[in-house]
Design an enzyme around this catalytic site. Sequence first.
Site, mmCIF file in Angstrom:
data_model
loop_
_atom_site.group_PDB
_atom_site.id
_atom_site.type_symbol
_atom_site.label_atom_id
_atom_site.label_comp_id
_atom_site.label_asym_id
_atom_site.label_seq_id
_atom_site.Cartn_x
_atom_site.Cartn_y
_atom_site.Cartn_z
ATOM 1 N N GLU A 123 0.689 -1.422 0.038
ATOM 2 C CA GLU A 123 0.152 -0.007 0.049
ATOM 3 C C GLU A 123 0.664 0.984 0.023
ATOM 4 O OE1 GLU A 123 -1.087 -2.592 1.676
ATOM 5 O OE2 GLU A 123 -2.903 -2.983 0.894
ATOM 6 N N HIS A 179 -11.316 -5.472 8.701
ATOM 7 C CA HIS A 179 -11.618 -5.515 7.528
ATOM 8 C C HIS A 179 -13.177 -4.938 7.348
ATOM 9 C CE1 HIS A 179 -8.723 -8.446 6.020
ATOM 10 N NE2 HIS A 179 -8.946 -8.193 4.747
#
Lengths: 327, 328
Positions: free
Chosen positions: B60, B129
């Site tokens: 990321e 998540h």
Amino acid sequence: MLSLVAKVEQRGTLSREELRDFFREMLLIRRFEEKVEERFRAGELPGFLHVAIGQEACAVGVCRALEDGDVIASTHRAHGHTLAKGTTPNELMAELYGKIEGCSHGYGGSMHLYDVERGNMGANAVVGGGLPQITGAALAFKLRGESRVALAFFGDGATNIGTFHEALNLAQLWQVPAVFVLEDNKWAESTPEQQHSPIRDLSKRAEAFGMATIKANGQDVEEVYRAARKALDHARSAKGPVFLHLETYRLSGHYIGDPQVYRSKDEQRDVREHHDPLTQLREKLEISDEEFAEMDAEVHDVVDASVDFAKNGTDPKPEDALRNVYA
Amino acid sequence: MAELSYREAVRDALTSAMRQDDDVFVMGEDIAEMGGSMGVTQGMVDEFGPERVRNTPISEMALAGAAIGAAIQGMRPVAEIMYEDFLTLATEQIVNQAAKHRYMSGGQVTVPVTFRTQGGSGWSPGAQHAQQLEAWFVHIPGLKVVFASTPTDVRGLLWSAIYDDNPVVFFEHRTLYGVKEEVPEELEPIPIGKARVHREGEDVTVIATGRLVHEALAAAEQAAESGVSVEVVDPRTLQPLDEDALIASVKKTNRCVVAHEAVTRMGFGAEVAAVIQYGAFDWLDAPVERVGAKFTPLPFAPIMEEWCVPHANDVLAAINRTVGRNGN
């Protein structure tokens, strides 16, 4: 600078005059940094200041090898890179004084020096912060089919941070025209390399990604220049990114005023006596005392003039702080 | 008119921009052949190829940073951060770099990058998540933040985000991807910074974002049955915030509920409540009510997850409190 590079390219070697010009620029960076130290100690300069004394050959050798359209990202130790990339001493000093005439118009300071017109994408105060963006800039050049290279400077300390590994991995995976220049000055602030890295040869970190690596003596500007040209040619000809490992020395502390309690006086004396790139180049070029004195006086004048320029610069209005937050 | 799902609407905005403009490309984890973890970019690699629908490693920091670097060099990248939770990994690049380059350079640098991401409860993925982290990014000067709740809005706002010259963090809610809506044939850009009044009402304004817009509309239906008229407003853009529209609505109804799925404490609703109390103080007939998740990481067990996050009944209860019909 461009015409000079073109000339060098034709001959493939550096003449005495060209090297003398390199020397003059390195001397300018040295005298600029000494002036910054002096003015900081006099209480005139706000902020955090990190000088690049000892690393002048890296900045000049690499930046002289760049071509028009190439871009760089620098570090918190950015004055040398910025001057070598073409920002004038006046614009740089004005920035350090927080003036509108500064290269970041007073919004950046020493650790955030930008000069977009001259290809400086910005110095970064987060160690390793600029590396992924250099991968991305190189990706843009590749996607548009432009013959440009994006180049990142960073130190040995940055090779431990995630952005370094992620940026190199991505650059090699995507074969983008990027050059990653490690200025291996042996210190991450006050922490010596053997305390921050388990391996001595930091090139291995780039080799692990399958990246081409080139090593050079970062105190020899001619060697740096040649290595940088080779790296840039490789990247420009779509052969993928290059890791350029420059062995260098930080002759001063991490920041101005750093008492350097972490390294001995003997060591500080030793690096100044034996690893000063200016002394080495002066000897190589056999610059006489008279010639040196003349050059030094001229450089001092330029630096003094930059201080005058900066002090006479325009202060931003406090409320100018609200500008430039959004485009 | 055509009917599009929220998922198709996102894809339509991306595809339309990429067809008209070579500078636009998308990058992210598993977005090419797989079509993204939520299927948003499905089929796009067939049309645009792997250079412009660019798979990245699970990385990321680098994918966010590379998008920023490409944007600075004149591209308009859309980086997909697979789960909102993984924004935490990219936060250094988004917060210290994308948000500040223009400022630190004194206006020299432009960073027209969009970070698309999705999250939210409903599928019980557990605490890593399903977070709702939009408030973090609203706190950062230099970023724009969008949270769209319908197909029309997500399409028009994503288009505007791509063509905005600032970094935009663009939030989508996972459970909305299947929501369908009639949308105009031609994509109509929706300006960033404009709220949408979903339902007009007289007694209470509910200012809701994301999934809670739909919960608020359901609550409004129920409230109407007992004679309470509810106005539902979605700011759509969290930064810049359409304060005028929100204040105007509360001046009309004299009561306000703010509702989002993120935890209530320090949530986006706290800022909205402050804006409303300052801008409509003399018009308020009741304290501003806040609806959000309980102050806990999201648990796994569905029965616990559902209990932690707000639903229509929570919004309804807040509405009733503002009109003095509590008892619950």
